[in-house]
Design a protein around this motif. Structure first.
Motif, short mmCIF file in Angstrom:
data_model
loop_
_atom_site.label_atom_id
_atom_site.label_comp_id
_atom_site.label_asym_id
_atom_site.label_seq_id
_atom_site.Cartn_x
_atom_site.Cartn_y
_atom_site.Cartn_z
N LEU A 19 6.42 1.88 -14.28
CA LEU A 19 5.66 1.66 -13.05
C LEU A 19 5.66 0.18 -12.68
N GLU A 20 5.46 -0.68 -13.66
CA GLU A 20 5.49 -2.13 -13.40
C GLU A 20 6.85 -2.57 -12.88
N ALA A 21 7.93 -2.00 -13.42
CA ALA A 21 9.28 -2.33 -12.94
C ALA A 21 9.47 -1.87 -11.50
N VAL A 22 8.97 -0.69 -11.18
CA VAL A 22 9.06 -0.17 -9.81
C VAL A 22 8.30 -1.09 -8.85
N VAL A 23 7.11 -1.49 -9.23
CA VAL A 23 6.30 -2.36 -8.38
C VAL A 23 7.00 -3.71 -8.17
N ARG A 24 7.55 -4.27 -9.25
CA ARG A 24 8.27 -5.54 -9.12
C ARG A 24 9.44 -5.41 -8.14
N ARG A 25 10.19 -4.32 -8.26
CA ARG A 25 11.35 -4.09 -7.37
C ARG A 25 10.89 -3.95 -5.92
N LEU A 26 9.81 -3.20 -5.70
CA LEU A 26 9.31 -3.04 -4.33
C LEU A 26 8.78 -4.36 -3.78
N GLU A 27 8.05 -5.10 -4.60
CA GLU A 27 7.48 -6.36 -4.15
C GLU A 27 8.53 -7.43 -3.89
N SER A 28 9.69 -7.29 -4.51
CA SER A 28 10.75 -8.28 -4.31
C SER A 28 11.29 -8.24 -2.89
N GLY A 29 11.15 -7.08 -2.24
CA GLY A 29 11.65 -6.94 -0.88
C GLY A 29 13.15 -6.84 -0.79
N GLU A 30 13.83 -6.72 -1.91
CA GLU A 30 15.29 -6.68 -1.93
C GLU A 30 15.86 -5.26 -1.85
N ALA A 31 15.04 -4.26 -2.06
CA ALA A 31 15.53 -2.88 -2.04
C ALA A 31 15.71 -2.41 -0.60
N PRO A 32 16.84 -1.76 -0.32
CA PRO A 32 17.03 -1.19 1.01
C PRO A 32 15.99 -0.08 1.25
N LEU A 33 15.82 0.31 2.49
CA LEU A 33 14.79 1.27 2.88
C LEU A 33 14.86 2.56 2.08
N ASP A 34 16.03 3.17 1.98
CA ASP A 34 16.15 4.45 1.26
C ASP A 34 15.76 4.30 -0.21
N SER A 36 13.75 2.01 -1.38
CA SER A 36 12.31 1.74 -1.39
C SER A 36 11.51 3.04 -1.32
N ILE A 37 11.96 3.97 -0.51
CA ILE A 37 11.27 5.26 -0.39
C ILE A 37 11.34 6.01 -1.72
N GLU A 38 12.53 6.02 -2.35
CA GLU A 38 12.69 6.67 -3.65
C GLU A 38 11.83 5.98 -4.71
N LEU A 39 11.80 4.66 -4.69
CA LEU A 39 10.98 3.91 -5.64
C LEU A 39 9.50 4.21 -5.45
N LYS A 42 8.79 7.59 -6.94
CA LYS A 42 8.79 7.50 -8.40
C LYS A 42 7.53 6.79 -8.88
N GLY A 43 7.17 5.72 -8.19
CA GLY A 43 5.96 4.98 -8.56
C GLY A 43 4.72 5.84 -8.45
N ASP A 44 4.65 6.65 -7.42
CA ASP A 44 3.50 7.54 -7.25
C ASP A 44 3.44 8.57 -8.38
N ALA A 45 4.59 9.11 -8.77
CA ALA A 45 4.64 10.07 -9.88
C ALA A 45 4.25 9.39 -11.20
N LEU A 46 4.71 8.17 -11.40
CA LEU A 46 4.36 7.42 -12.62
C LEU A 46 2.86 7.11 -12.64
N ARG A 47 2.31 6.74 -11.50
CA ARG A 47 0.87 6.45 -11.41
C ARG A 47 0.06 7.69 -11.74
N ALA A 48 0.46 8.83 -11.19
CA ALA A 48 -0.24 10.08 -11.45
C ALA A 48 -0.15 10.45 -12.94
N HIS A 49 1.01 10.23 -13.53
CA HIS A 49 1.19 10.52 -14.96
C HIS A 49 0.29 9.62 -15.80
N CYS A 50 0.25 8.35 -15.48
CA CYS A 50 -0.61 7.42 -16.21
C CYS A 50 -2.08 7.82 -16.07
#
Length: 83
Positions: A19-34, A36-39, A42-50
Motif C-alpha cells: 500500500l505504501e508503494a502504491v501511494v508513493r507511485r500515485l503521489e509521484s504524479g508519474e503514472a499515466p491515467l490508466d 493511476s486508476i489501476e493503482l 489496488k490501493g483501495d483493496a490493500l487498505r480494506a485488507h489491512c
C-alpha cells in the motif's frame, strides 16, 4: 466484489508495504491515467485488507478482566481505558 487472491493471502505487514508503494507511485504524479486508476483500485483493496486484519486483531486482543485471584471476570473492549 471479491478481493484478489494475491492480496487476500498477504500478511498485514506485506499489505501495508505494498500500500505504501502504491501511494508513493500515485503521489509521484508519474503514472499515466490508466495506471493511476489501476493503482487506486489496488490501493483501495490493500487498505480494506489491512483494515480487516486490524479489526480481526482487535477482536482477538480483547482484554480479559481478572480479579485479584486472576480469575476471569469478563471481557473489556481493547480500546476501553483502564480505570
Amino acid at each position: 466484489m471479491g478481493m484478489a487472491p494475491e492480496i487476500a493471502n498477504l500478511s498485514f505487514e506485506e499489505a501495508l508495504k505494498e500500500l505504501e508503494a502504491v501511494v508513493r507511485r500515485l503521489e509521484s504524479g508519474e503514472a499515466p491515467l490508466d495506471e493511476s486508476i489501476e493503482l487506486y483500485a489496488k490501493g483501495d483493496a490493500l487498505r480494506a485488507h489491512c483494515q480487516a486484519r486490524l479489526d480481526s486483531a482487535q477482536a482477538r486482543i480483547e482484554a480479559i478482566v481478572a480479579d485479584r485471584d486472576c480469575k476471569a471476570q469478563g471481557l473489556r473492549p481493547f480500546d476501553e481505558t483502564a480505570g
